[in-house]
Design an enzyme around this catalytic site. Structure first.
Site, PDB file in Angstrom:
ATOM      1  N   GLY A   1      32.084  75.246 -12.337  1.00  0.00           N
ATOM      2  CA  GLY A   1      31.511  76.569 -12.564  1.00  0.00           C
ATOM      3  C   GLY A   1      31.734  76.993 -14.000  1.00  0.00           C
TER       4      GLY A   1
ATOM      5  CD  GLN B   1      34.554  80.061 -18.032  1.00  0.00           C
ATOM      6  OE1 GLN B   1      33.743  80.009 -17.120  1.00  0.00           O
ATOM      7  NE2 GLN B   1      35.592  79.254 -18.100  1.00  0.00           N
TER       8      GLN B   1
ATOM      9  CB  CYS C   1      39.964  78.433 -15.697  1.00  0.00           C
ATOM     10  SG  CYS C   1      38.786  79.490 -16.554  1.00  0.00           S
ATOM     11  CG  LEU C   2      35.552  74.328 -17.596  1.00  0.00           C
ATOM     12  CD1 LEU C   2      34.037  74.275 -17.707  1.00  0.00           C
ATOM     13  CD2 LEU C   2      36.147  72.933 -17.719  1.00  0.00           C
TER      14      LEU C   2
ATOM     15  CG  HIS D   1      37.289  80.705 -10.981  1.00  0.00           C
ATOM     16  ND1 HIS D   1      38.586  80.246 -11.088  1.00  0.00           N
ATOM     17  CD2 HIS D   1      36.777  80.674 -12.249  1.00  0.00           C
ATOM     18  CE1 HIS D   1      38.837  79.978 -12.371  1.00  0.00           C
ATOM     19  NE2 HIS D   1      37.756  80.219 -13.084  1.00  0.00           N
ATOM     20  CD  GLU D   2      32.817  80.163 -12.670  1.00  0.00           C
ATOM     21  OE1 GLU D   2      32.709  80.791 -13.740  1.00  0.00           O
ATOM     22  OE2 GLU D   2      33.627  79.232 -12.529  1.00  0.00           O
TER      23      GLU D   2
ATOM     24  CG  HIS E   1      35.227  83.688 -15.511  1.00  0.00           C
ATOM     25  ND1 HIS E   1      36.125  83.769 -16.545  1.00  0.00           N
ATOM     26  CD2 HIS E   1      35.432  82.474 -14.940  1.00  0.00           C
ATOM     27  CE1 HIS E   1      36.850  82.649 -16.598  1.00  0.00           C
ATOM     28  NE2 HIS E   1      36.450  81.849 -15.620  1.00  0.00           N
TER      29      HIS E   1
HETATM   30 ZN    ZN Z   1      37.189  80.039 -15.091  1.00  0.00          ZN
END
Ligand code: ZN
Length: 183
Positions: A45, A50, A107-108, A149-150, A153
């Protein structure tokens, strides 16, 4: 085009995403670039925050994750979610359903960190797709976790905010290191 993924400490990650009023070429191009960026980074995701753009757009792809199945229903019928991936969600609204379950997340924007996060096991999602049409589905498993999670964000909330004290303490040093490198 592969975009730069911003890391913890970058202010975009704490920004609430602006609602997208029109699904135009610019938004479609951003989503395409986010698909490519997510794939390149081997993520499941990615939220627009991000890549430094605080708008209500995220992308997901929970195919090919060993031992972490997803389930997706549309109109109450189980569907093959592979057919819908990668999936872009614009202005998503998420209703959380069921008991909390603990699952591992990374998480990226936090390279090298993973931690257990408790989240409701299922969600219903209402969003707009890249064609401008509404999308509505139910998800369980990894997809339900990734959607939450997204969605977080998009509201400036990060997975480290949802850790219990023990997990938060365990990753604290690494979180501080990333923040120091990126602010
Ligand atoms: Zn993330």
């Amino acid at each position: 085009m592969i975009l730069e993924i911003v890391k913890y400490g970058h202010p975009a990650l704490r920004a609430k995403g602006k609602r997208i009023e029109a699904v135009n070429e610019k938004i479609r191009k951003l989503a395409e670039d986010m698909f490519a960026t997510m794939k390149d980074a081997e993520g499941v995701g990615l939220a627009a925050q991000q890549v430094g753009v605080p708008v209500q757009l995220c992308v997901l792809d929970t195919r090919d994750v060993p031992n972490r199945p997803s389930r997706m229903k549309i109109d109450g019928k189980e569907i093959n979610f592979d057919d819908y991936m990668p999936l872009a969600l614009i202005n998503p609204e998420v209703e959380k359903i069921g008991p909390l379950v603990l699952g591992g997340e990374g998480c990226l924007s936090f390279p090298g960190i993973s931690a257990d996060v408790a989240r409701p096991e299922a969600v219903t999602v209402k969003a707009t797709g890249l064609d401008g049409n509404p999308i509505e589905f139910e998800a369980k498993g990894l997809l339900a976790r990734a959607v939450q999670h997204e969605h977080d964000h998009l509201h400036g909330i990060l997975f480290i905010d949802r850790l219990n004290k023990k997990e938060r303490d365990r990753v604290d040093r690494d979180v501080r290191r990333i923040a120091a490198q990126n602010s």
